[in-house]
Motif scaffolding. Structure first.
Motif, PDB file in Angstrom:
ATOM      1  N   ARG A 144       0.890  -1.313  -0.082  1.00  9.63           N
ATOM      2  CA  ARG A 144       0.091   0.109   0.156  1.00  9.63           C
ATOM      3  C   ARG A 144       0.820   1.323   0.118  1.00  9.63           C
ATOM      4  O   ARG A 144       0.372   2.254  -0.526  1.00  9.63           O
ATOM      5  CB  ARG A 144      -1.013   0.030   1.072  1.00  9.63           C
ATOM      6  N   GLU A 176       3.622   7.830  -1.051  1.00  2.44           N
ATOM      7  CA  GLU A 176       2.133   7.682  -1.522  1.00  2.44           C
ATOM      8  C   GLU A 176       1.519   6.202  -0.880  1.00  2.44           C
ATOM      9  O   GLU A 176       2.119   5.253  -1.154  1.00  2.44           O
ATOM     10  CB  GLU A 176       2.322   7.473  -3.242  1.00  2.44           C
ATOM     11  N   GLN A 234      -2.003   3.933  -0.504  1.00  2.00           N
ATOM     12  CA  GLN A 234      -3.327   3.806  -0.753  1.00  2.00           C
ATOM     13  C   GLN A 234      -4.272   3.292   0.343  1.00  2.00           C
ATOM     14  O   GLN A 234      -4.303   2.030   0.872  1.00  2.00           O
ATOM     15  CB  GLN A 234      -3.373   2.813  -1.709  1.00  2.00           C
ATOM     16  N   GLU A 281      -9.755   1.448  -0.442  1.00  2.00           N
ATOM     17  CA  GLU A 281      -9.657   1.465  -1.977  1.00  2.00           C
ATOM     18  C   GLU A 281      -9.945   2.823  -2.729  1.00  2.00           C
ATOM     19  O   GLU A 281      -9.638   2.844  -3.891  1.00  2.00           O
ATOM     20  CB  GLU A 281     -10.823   0.541  -2.342  1.00  2.00           C
ATOM     21  N   ARG A 284      -6.476   7.965  -1.568  1.00  2.00           N
ATOM     22  CA  ARG A 284      -4.873   7.879  -1.651  1.00  2.00           C
ATOM     23  C   ARG A 284      -4.442   9.123  -1.172  1.00  2.00           C
ATOM     24  O   ARG A 284      -4.999  10.103  -1.287  1.00  2.00           O
ATOM     25  CB  ARG A 284      -4.670   7.771  -3.488  1.00  2.00           C
ATOM     26  N   TYR A 319      -9.938  11.537  -2.838  1.00  2.00           N
ATOM     27  CA  TYR A 319     -10.689  10.262  -2.767  1.00  2.00           C
ATOM     28  C   TYR A 319     -11.601  10.115  -3.821  1.00  2.00           C
ATOM     29  O   TYR A 319     -12.310  10.996  -4.465  1.00  2.00           O
ATOM     30  CB  TYR A 319     -11.699  10.588  -1.227  1.00  2.00           C
TER      31      TYR A 319
END
Length: 669
Positions: free
Chosen positions: A481, A525, A527, A530, A533, A574
């Motif tokens: 992630r 970065e 995630q 889902e 970010r 988002y």
């Protein structure tokens, strides 16, 4: 800062699951990121376009480490980019950084770059190579920005988009593309007008861009690109003193207002590239381009006008045959570029050329580069990359105005550069690297200009800037992630080119003796979920003069002006499965000195932007409304700091809160 940090991060992730390989084109030839011993940032098309006004290259680069952006709101002075301090001294446009669009150079043979022909509404990807790269691209490669535009998709489409906003912003954009047999094509056109936040800062621009790619078989490709731009108006409000900014940031500098400072541009460009694979081991590529540019710039007391031809050809050969039983990729090539300017300077009569010629000369720059590079896999997942390049640049001036002396003459610059790097990649997206690189920058034709009264021709005193650097870095993926990108570097600069102004705010240049850049970059970065970010980047850069004594005053240890010591950028985005989007970005601005002596400093400000968007079907169409708020907190800061400006006019204030809104309508077959 610890030089062991990249290795420590790498050792943490060796057991993590790998992600699909990323290929980048900024290192001259398409290369997997895991085999690239350089720091490279990638921004994809959705981040460049979605819910943005698409007014400039800067919009999607907030969380790019090592990159500083200025002059977002002065179309006459054009966008300023600097990478690790290179490009910070630019008097106008981009200087010290090589910019490419679909592989074709936007950077002139003399090292100057303007990006007024680039429409971000058709950009598919931006790559930023953060580091010295003259062994790849020659002159003015303190970093590389490579833009790839969209290709036509499998399903034909047409899209129209309009944006309205504060300060008289209006932009209408239309594009369409598809696939016809073996040919993918895309055409894009836009018109934009903006009154501007400050007086004398309005702009108007029309752009047309096209791209066609023909792939008749699996081993060959022919690409054609076309760009046209007509910008009849781009006002220049000029720099203000600090007192003037506090009193009224919307005002223009008195001289800029009285002389109606600004520019107009017309440019057209056509480029062709052919690639062919010859069996499993061999590949050839040949390209050529031609650009025509008509330019007029009204400055206080003078109007600069020229007609320019910029063209070039290049040939590259690649060989993947094993070397000494080891996996190898060898590349060799040559590039030839020419820039021919028919330049005249006149007295300024209310923004138009007067009857008195101040300069009348032809300026020609020819640049030839020969390069070779070897990528050798010493053992599994350990690759050595070594490259060399030799460049020759010839400047020639023919002076037709000899009343103040004959400035006819030539100057020739020759420079070899090289690089060597090691990269270890145990997994496709986990790698650690170390490299040593070189760069050089010849003075541009504008930087070689002599002070008033010295006649035309070229300065015989100004030298090229030369740089040597070392770097270590690491990038990878944690827990499937969190992506990270870390780099530490040191650069030594000799004969640095420094900007100063005369009493009419006309920029000129001189050499420093030595300076040093020490820096660190971190980009993350995550995630988070889902749909959510988060991206963030931090730069620390200490750029100091090591030996510089203008007018007998020693400035050793002072900070190089125009370069912030610290910079932060972050974004949270988002995306909902319904097609809704919400994003907030924040970045620091300022925190830098405006003069060589470090007597004037621009404070650090925090700028917050937000945007909302949605995509939803409406019958056979897709509708995409959006809303954006820029400088949400109305932070007071300088959009551009003019280094070593005369009469204390260092600052170009940025606008407070501005709002834009728009909508797109598209259809796919």
């Amino acid at each position: 800062m610890s030089w062991l940090l990249p290795c420590a991060l790498l050792s943490t992730v060796l057991t993590q699951t790998s992600a699909p390989e990323t290929t980048v084109v900024a290192p001259k030839v398409p290369t997997p990121l895991s085999r690239t011993p350089a720091a490279v940032s990638v921004v994809e098309g959705e981040d460049l376009q979605e819910a943005r006004p698409t007014l400039g290259l800067y919009e999607g680069l907030v969380a790019t480490p090592g990159l500083v952006v200025q002059s977002r709101n002065n179309a006459s002075q054009d966008l300023r980019l600097s990478i690790r301090g290179f490009g910070a001294r630019s008097a106008f446009g981009i200087r010290g950084i090589t910019v490419l669009v679909d592989g074709f150079p936007e950077t002139m043979p003399d090292g100057q770059t303007n990006v007024d022909s680039l429409d971000m509404a058709s950009a598919a990807r931006v790559e930023v190579l953060r580091g010295l790269a003259s062994s790849l691209y020659g002159n003015a490669a303190g970093g590389v920005v490579s833009i790839t535009t969209e290709e036509g998709p499998d399903r034909p489409f047409v899209e129209a988009r309009t944006v309205h906003g504060d300060a008289g912003l209006w932009k209408l954009h239309a594009k369409g593309g598809g696939k016809s047999g073996d040919v993918r094509w895309l055409v894009s056109a836009s018109r934009m007008t903006l009154e501007g936040f400050r007086r004398q800062s309005g702009t108007e621009q029309v752009q047309v861009n096209g791209k066609a790619v023909w792939r008749p078989d699996g081993g060959s490709e022919l690409m054609a690109v076309l760009s046209l731009v007509d910008a009849p108006e781009a006002g220049d409000a000029g720099g203000l003193t600090r007192a003037e900014v506090e009193a009224d940031p919307t005002q223009a500098a008195p001289l800029n207002l009285s002389f109606r400072a600004g520019e107009s541009v017309r440019q057209g460009r056509l480029g062709l590239t052919y690639r062919r694979r010859l069996g499993e081991a061999h590949e050839v590529e040949a390209s050529g381009f031609l650009a025509l540019r008509r330019f007029q710039n009204a400055l206080p007391s003078v109007v600069v006008a020229f007609d320019r031809t910029f063209d070039g050809v290049s040939v590259r050969y690649g060989n993947r045959a094993p070397l000494l039983g080891l996996r190898s990729r060898f590349t060799v090539g040559t590039e030839l570029q020419a820039q021919a300017d028919r330049r005249k300077n006149f007295d300024n009569v209310e923004g138009r050329p007067g009857s008195t010629r101040q300069l009348d000369q032809d300026e020609d720059v020819t640049a030839l580069g020969l390069f070779a590079q070897e990528e050798l896999e010493l053992r599994e997942r350990l690759t050595l990359v070594a490259g060399v390049r030799y460049d020759v640049s010839r400047y020639a001036v023919t002076d037709f105005l000899k009343e103040d002396g004959d400035g006819t003459g030539t100057r020739t610059f020759q420079q070899p550069t090289g690089r060597a790097g090691l990269i270890w990649a145990p997994r496709p997206e986990v790698s650690v690297f170390a490299s040593a690189t070189q760069s050089f920058e010849t003075p541009t034709t504008t930087e070689l200009a002599l002070l008033p009264g010295a006649g035309g021709g070229l300065s015989r005193e100004l030298k090229p800037q030369r740089s040597d650097g070392v770097e270590v870095g690491a990038r990878g993926l944690l827990w499937g992630r969190l992506r990270y990108d870390v780099a530490l570097y040191a650069v030594r600069v000799r004969d640095g080119l420094v900007r100063f102004e005369d009493e009419n705010a006309r920029a000129y240049f001189r050499n420093t003796a030595r300076s040093r850049h020490l820096g660190a970059e971190v980009a993350l970065e995550a995630q988070v979920t889902e749909g959510l970010r988060v991206r963030a980047a931090y730069n620390a850069l200490q750029a100091t003069f090591r030996d510089y004594a203008p007018r007998g005053r020693q400035l050793r240890g002072r900070q190089v002006p125009g370069i912030p010591a610290h910079q932060v950028g972050a974004e949270a985005m988002y995306r909902h499965t319904s097609g809704a989007l919400a994003a907030v970005e924040v970045f620091s601005a300022g925190g830098l000195y405006a003069d060589d002596a470090n007597t004037v400093r621009e404070h650090t400000a925090w700028v917050v932007n937000a945007r909302l968007g949605h995509r939803f079907p409406m019958g056979p169409f897709e509708v995409s409304p959006f809303l954006g708020l820029q400088n949400l907190l109305s932070a007071r800061y300088s959009d551009h700091v003019r280094v070593n400006a005369s009469r204390g006019r260092y600052f170009e204030p940025a606008p407070p809160l501005t709002v834009y809104a728009g909508a797109g309508l598209s259809h796919r077959w």
